[in-house]
Design an enzyme around this catalytic site. Structure first.
Site, mmCIF file in Angstrom:
data_model
loop_
_atom_site.group_PDB
_atom_site.id
_atom_site.type_symbol
_atom_site.label_atom_id
_atom_site.label_comp_id
_atom_site.label_asym_id
_atom_site.label_seq_id
_atom_site.Cartn_x
_atom_site.Cartn_y
_atom_site.Cartn_z
ATOM 1 N N ASP A 20 -40.286 -57.245 -115.217
ATOM 2 C CA ASP A 20 -40.801 -58.390 -114.451
ATOM 3 C C ASP A 20 -40.593 -58.156 -112.954
ATOM 4 O O ASP A 20 -40.163 -59.040 -112.223
ATOM 5 C CB ASP A 20 -40.144 -59.697 -114.893
ATOM 6 C CG ASP A 20 -40.871 -60.921 -114.332
ATOM 7 O OD1 ASP A 20 -42.013 -60.777 -113.861
ATOM 8 O OD2 ASP A 20 -40.280 -62.016 -114.340
ATOM 9 N N PHE A 24 -47.427 -56.011 -108.620
ATOM 10 C CA PHE A 24 -47.510 -55.124 -107.456
ATOM 11 C C PHE A 24 -48.264 -55.747 -106.279
ATOM 12 O O PHE A 24 -48.509 -55.094 -105.273
ATOM 13 C CB PHE A 24 -48.136 -53.782 -107.852
ATOM 14 C CG PHE A 24 -47.186 -52.856 -108.588
ATOM 15 C CD1 PHE A 24 -45.833 -53.157 -108.725
ATOM 16 C CD2 PHE A 24 -47.651 -51.672 -109.150
ATOM 17 C CE1 PHE A 24 -44.962 -52.305 -109.397
ATOM 18 C CE2 PHE A 24 -46.788 -50.808 -109.820
ATOM 19 C CZ PHE A 24 -45.451 -51.120 -109.948
ATOM 20 N N ARG A 25 -48.677 -57.008 -106.415
ATOM 21 C CA ARG A 25 -49.091 -57.883 -105.303
ATOM 22 C C ARG A 25 -50.400 -57.514 -104.613
ATOM 23 O O ARG A 25 -50.771 -58.177 -103.638
ATOM 24 C CB ARG A 25 -47.982 -57.957 -104.241
ATOM 25 C CG ARG A 25 -46.599 -58.331 -104.751
ATOM 26 C CD ARG A 25 -46.579 -59.680 -105.407
ATOM 27 N NE ARG A 25 -45.226 -60.159 -105.651
ATOM 28 C CZ ARG A 25 -44.923 -61.147 -106.490
ATOM 29 N NH1 ARG A 25 -45.884 -61.734 -107.169
ATOM 30 N NH2 ARG A 25 -43.678 -61.538 -106.662
ATOM 31 N N ASN A 74 -51.725 -62.282 -111.245
ATOM 32 C CA ASN A 74 -51.591 -63.339 -110.242
ATOM 33 C C ASN A 74 -51.576 -62.775 -108.830
ATOM 34 O O ASN A 74 -50.634 -62.967 -108.056
ATOM 35 C CB ASN A 74 -50.352 -64.200 -110.517
ATOM 36 C CG ASN A 74 -49.078 -63.399 -110.661
ATOM 37 O OD1 ASN A 74 -49.099 -62.239 -111.047
ATOM 38 N ND2 ASN A 74 -47.952 -64.020 -110.343
#
Length: 446
Positions: free
Chosen positions: A305, A65-66, A96
């Site tokens: 993903d 979800f950044r 990440n």
């Protein structure tokens, strides 16, 4: 005295551990309180589910979800909005981000950001690195932690543990099942020269079957040595599945809807870099092997993903284009279309998206339609035909590789702990997500 419920779902066809059948569901205090013929009982709210199927809410155990760091393409609110629009009631988000989720402060920051903003329930993987291995045993038990995630091959982000010694140290340190992106970094480095400028169809040539199999066999060997459980994410090759079928004692297997749906070279000819992901979409031989793994029970769960990038980023010429595609919102309708096509049963779908995640990761009070469990539901119309479009996508990235695909089977409503989050394509309540709880961390003193 007659029973009274906060909510009754009346007249639907329930899919749970004892099969498929018509029954009502009574909800009280956010949990399932009754199953059976309770249509005449009193309730604060009643939803007519005649003609609809009620599934346990989908648990998507792999999303990106950044946030923090790349919120121009997604954040926790928009990603979870996409989730509930697609019938997903809980997600495990990946580490990440920027900064990386590798310590207690970064994890706590994500949990704080999620509260009051995420529409579904949530937990966050902590990234395993050479630098934090001494702290992993504590990190994997913190509130909001889904466990440890390790990148054996470089992908989007800066997390990488490519050596066996590092993997062995991590597995020795932890107790919970850890998740792995299994591609062999030395082989990826050696084969970079095989990438063809402007040709995304060369992506699976670079990141080939051997890169995946080599990493997976290394991982399983170390898991046996250390006596620990590993979860191999987005398995994409026939060779891996043949190997993993003999090692189910330590290794669980995730497959994705996109690897089950698309095949090269057609997907690259049609979608270009929008079909680019790690590990790559491969040819039909591998896709058929994935379906055999679903049929035979080698594949344990489905994960999307979900890895959104903007259309501008994806429009860069390969290999400058980033790998990844959105998928959390489309997981359920794409797979229901496969159900209707006879590729898997509805019960198998539920096992791979609800009961399976609960079983593998020890999720507390989720994954089944049973008394005492959270009232998380995906209410679907199995006969409804719709066309997936970019306009429907709730993710900030605003696109889907399934744009224009007609499917049979559609999410009508999403309920999170007994409260409507989505109904008929609309978000109908403020964000109400809470942390997912896990059986192995209910007592923080252990």
């Amino acid at each position: 005295m007659a029973e009274t419920y906060d909510l009754i779902l009346a007249g639907g066809t329930v899919v749970n551990q004892d099969g498929i059948g018509a029954r009502d569901i009574g909800v009280r205090g956010g949990r399932i309180a009754a199953l059976g013929n309770i249509a005449k009982a009193a309730a604060g709210e009643r939803i007519d589910c005649k003609g609809l199927h009620i599934l346990p809410g989908v648990i998507d155990t792999q999303v990106h979800f950044r946030e923090p760091g790349a919120t121009h393409k997604e954040d926790l609110e928009t990603g979870s909005r996409a989730a509930v629009l697609g019938g997903v009631t809980a997600v495990f988000e990946m580490p990440n981000t920027d900064p990386l989720t590798v310590d207690a402060a970064a994890l706590a920051d994500k949990v704080k950001r999620a509260r009051g903003r995420m529409h579904c329930d949530f937990s966050f993987f902590v990234g395993g690195t050479h630098d934090n291995v001494a702290n992993l045993a504590k990190l994997e038990r913190l509130p909001g932690a889904a466990g440890i995630k390790v990148f054996m091959g470089s992908s989007t982000g800066k997390l990488l543990v490519a050596d066996d010694a590092g993997l062995r140290a991590m597995l020795k340190a932890i107790r919970r099942r850890a998740a792995f992106h299994a591609e062999d970094e030395p082989r990826l480095e050696a084969r970079k020269k095989l990438r063809v400028e402007g040709e995304p169809a060369s992506h699976p040539l670079w990141r080939d079957e051997t890169a995946a199999l080599t990493a997976t066999t290394r991982l399983v060997k170390i898991a046996h040595e250390t006596g620990k459980r590993v979860h191999v994410l987005h398995v994409s090759t026939a060779e891996e599945l043949q190997f993993l079928a003999d090692h189910k004692d330590v290794a669980s297997v995730e497959v994705t809807p996109q690897h089950l749906t698309f095949a090269s070279p057609e997907c690259y000819a049609r979608l270009g870099t929008r079909a680019q992901m790690n590990p790559p979409l491969r040819d039909a031989r591998h896709r058929e092997a994935l379906w055999r793994a679903v049929a035979h029970g080698v594949a344990d769960i489905l994960g999307s993903d979900h890895a959104p990038h903007t259309m501008e980023e994806k429009a860069k010429p390969y290999p400058a284009s980033p790998s990844g595609m959105p998928g959390v919102q489309t997981l359920l309708p794409v797979m229901l279309d496969h159900v209707n096509a006879g590729r898997l049963s509805l019960e198998r779908f539920v096992d791979m998206t609800s009961a399976g995640p609960q079983r593998l990761f020890g999720i507390a009070n989720k994954g089944r339609i049973a008394v005492g469990y959270d009232a998380d539901f995906a209410i679907v119309d199995l006969k409804r035909r719709e066309t997936i479009t970019n306009r429907w996508i709730g993710s900030r990235c605003g696109w889907t590789p399934y744009d224009g695909m007609q499917v049979t089977g559609w999410p009508v409503g999403t309920l999170v702990r007994g409260r409507r989050a989505m109904w008929e394509g609309e978000i109908v309540a403020p964000a109400q997500g809470e942390t997912v709880r896990f059986l192995e961390t209910l007592d923080p003193t252990l």
